[in-house]
Design an enzyme around this catalytic site. Sequence first.
Site, PDB file in Angstrom:
ATOM      1  N   GLU A 149       1.027  -1.234   0.168  1.00 12.09           N
ATOM      2  CA  GLU A 149      -0.149  -0.554   0.570  1.00 12.09           C
ATOM      3  C   GLU A 149       1.186   0.865  -0.357  1.00 12.09           C
ATOM      4  O   GLU A 149       1.696   1.491   0.776  1.00 12.09           O
ATOM      5  CB  GLU A 149      -1.030  -0.166   1.447  1.00 12.09           C
ATOM      6  CG  GLU A 149      -2.088   1.336   1.784  1.00 12.09           C
ATOM      7  CD  GLU A 149      -2.318   1.834  -0.162  1.00 12.09           C
ATOM      8  OE1 GLU A 149      -1.856   3.522  -0.303  1.00 12.09           O
ATOM      9  OE2 GLU A 149      -3.400   0.956  -0.780  1.00 12.09           O
TER      10      GLU A 149
ATOM     11  N   ALA B  89     -17.358   8.916   1.110  1.00 15.26           N
ATOM     12  CA  ALA B  89     -18.891   9.120   2.122  1.00 15.26           C
ATOM     13  C   ALA B  89     -19.844   7.928   2.512  1.00 15.26           C
ATOM     14  O   ALA B  89     -21.174   8.144   3.129  1.00 15.26           O
ATOM     15  CB  ALA B  89     -19.618  10.151   1.782  1.00 15.26           C
TER      16      ALA B  89
ATOM     17  N   HIS C 118     -14.859   9.286  -8.990  1.00 11.86           N
ATOM     18  CA  HIS C 118     -16.058   8.375  -9.254  1.00 11.86           C
ATOM     19  C   HIS C 118     -15.577   7.640 -10.644  1.00 11.86           C
ATOM     20  O   HIS C 118     -16.175   7.077 -11.832  1.00 11.86           O
ATOM     21  CB  HIS C 118     -17.340   7.868  -9.169  1.00 11.86           C
ATOM     22  CG  HIS C 118     -18.271   7.802  -8.272  1.00 11.86           C
ATOM     23  ND1 HIS C 118     -18.804   8.476  -8.207  1.00 11.86           N
ATOM     24  CD2 HIS C 118     -17.699   7.693  -6.906  1.00 11.86           C
ATOM     25  CE1 HIS C 118     -19.642   8.310  -6.864  1.00 11.86           C
ATOM     26  NE2 HIS C 118     -18.658   8.513  -5.896  1.00 11.86           N
TER      27      HIS C 118
ATOM     28  N   GLY D  62     -11.349  -1.177  -8.932  1.00  8.23           N
ATOM     29  CA  GLY D  62     -12.079   0.238  -9.558  1.00  8.23           C
ATOM     30  C   GLY D  62     -12.519  -0.058 -11.315  1.00  8.23           C
ATOM     31  O   GLY D  62     -12.968   0.217 -11.961  1.00  8.23           O
TER      32      GLY D  62
END
Length: 538
Positions: free
Chosen positions: A34, A90, A471, A504
């Site tokens: 990471e 969020a 996103h 993603g």
Amino acid sequence: MKYDYDYLIVGSGFGGSVSALRLTEKGYTVGVMEMGRRWTPENMPKTNWNIANFLWMPFVGLRGFLSMRFFKHVVIMHGNAVGGGSIGYAQTLLVPPDSVWADGSWAGLDEWQKVMPGHYATAKRMLGVARNPILGNADLMLQKMAVAAGVGDTFYPTDVGVFFGKEGDRPGTTYADPFFGGAGPDRKSCIGCGSCMVGCRHDAKNTLDKNYLYLAEKNGAKVHAETKVLDVRPVNGKADGSDGYEVTVTPTFGPPSDKRTYLARNIIFSASSLGTQELLFRLKQGGSLPNISDDLGNRVRTNSESLLSVRYPGAGIDMSKGIGIGSGIYVDEHTHIEAVRYPAGSDMMSSLFTVLTDGKPGWSRPISWLGAMFKLLIANPVKGLRSLLPFGFAEQTVIFLCMQTVDGHINMRYKRPWYWPFREKLVTEGDPIPTFIPSANEFARKGALATGGIAQSSMSEIFMNVPMTAHCMGGCAMADTAERGVIDSQNRVFNYKNMMVVDGSMLGANLGVNPSLTITALAERAMSFIPQAQKAAT
């Protein structure tokens, strides 16, 4: 050959953390690389004015968890941390409409509408999804605007990854692990301070370091924080990776010469859509992994987003209390708007907004902005001027995250741009992304008029002619062939063995909602195809 890990995972976001837990449960040794820092309630920033601990720009000494990347077509915000984007997101966890599975490159690869509900259910349980019971002033204001716009029946409280405790208990009450039968950490119930996107300092937000990654580390996974992957190449001359991979890393904040190499039987890229694309481009074009599909970087999607706001200077209403995104509405079948907040004092985001501006995208829009600014200051000079100042922004403002399911995409490439010839970097190509959503602008205008506020647009849309998004999706899409995607239906990289992409970048269509839950569910699906360790050895 002696391997350091059965699986080495690059990145600890939703894909990486899910993979780490499920692989350790199956008996594999797992290492997680990471690039970002490990965050705790003690070292979280109190406001986003603490930019050294909020923004991620290591080359200028900023070591926070929010990265903002500026491209020709879009400004992309994403996370860098142990726990990936979960630290600063969020925590809105929504299931996209069924129609997304019939769109894009993954259409027909599985019976998605039959398979995915089970994985979504697992993801919701692990992430502690709950219906938001704390409707603050920003949420109530959104509801009032929706009624004024004739879409009040679409208002809903969000499903979020937050621990709210037992009804009737005092907010901030400490509970023994409420999710995993005592295997997880103690938690505290949400106090509704609005700090979700600055980092939860109250142990209420269900970040990955409190569920998937926490349990993976208990099972023996080793997380190497502040560690950057430089190179990945097959070992033993097996170009397809059938004997595993040699992975070279360096400290994120240390001298570049301080390198270490690990040997792994398998590798999983889970560095976020941008991070995985950038790393794979570098490895492909640098010769370490030359057979990565040429489809790499194609069809990157952004949820067709726009950021708007309505500000209420001098109204004496505190919009900062509640959770990061507490409610949402649907303006029409394609357009979804969520109410966003920052905690009191976190006014840095005010620099992103100015007066609401329509006009034609491009060079003429700043002229339209001048006209809108003139009208604002003439009609209400004091209130208009106060709406442009940063002070009090978080307490006075409802931010609108506007998303659409309408498909559209750009392409990423890795090359030397004309304005930065010193080294290669990610750049965008393709048709421009729409820089504002007319129906969302109209809603903001009507909502501001109905509630006595001042509607605002994003600066980047007006002066750079690019939208902003949190996103970013796609770029290593799932498909049936290497000509149409980078990975197959089980997340395996085409043309290589023992290599997967789980983040993603795998998404094959525009979701129209926050992608975190879908990434988690797809990661659960990907791990379901991997056998138990003892079976793999026989």
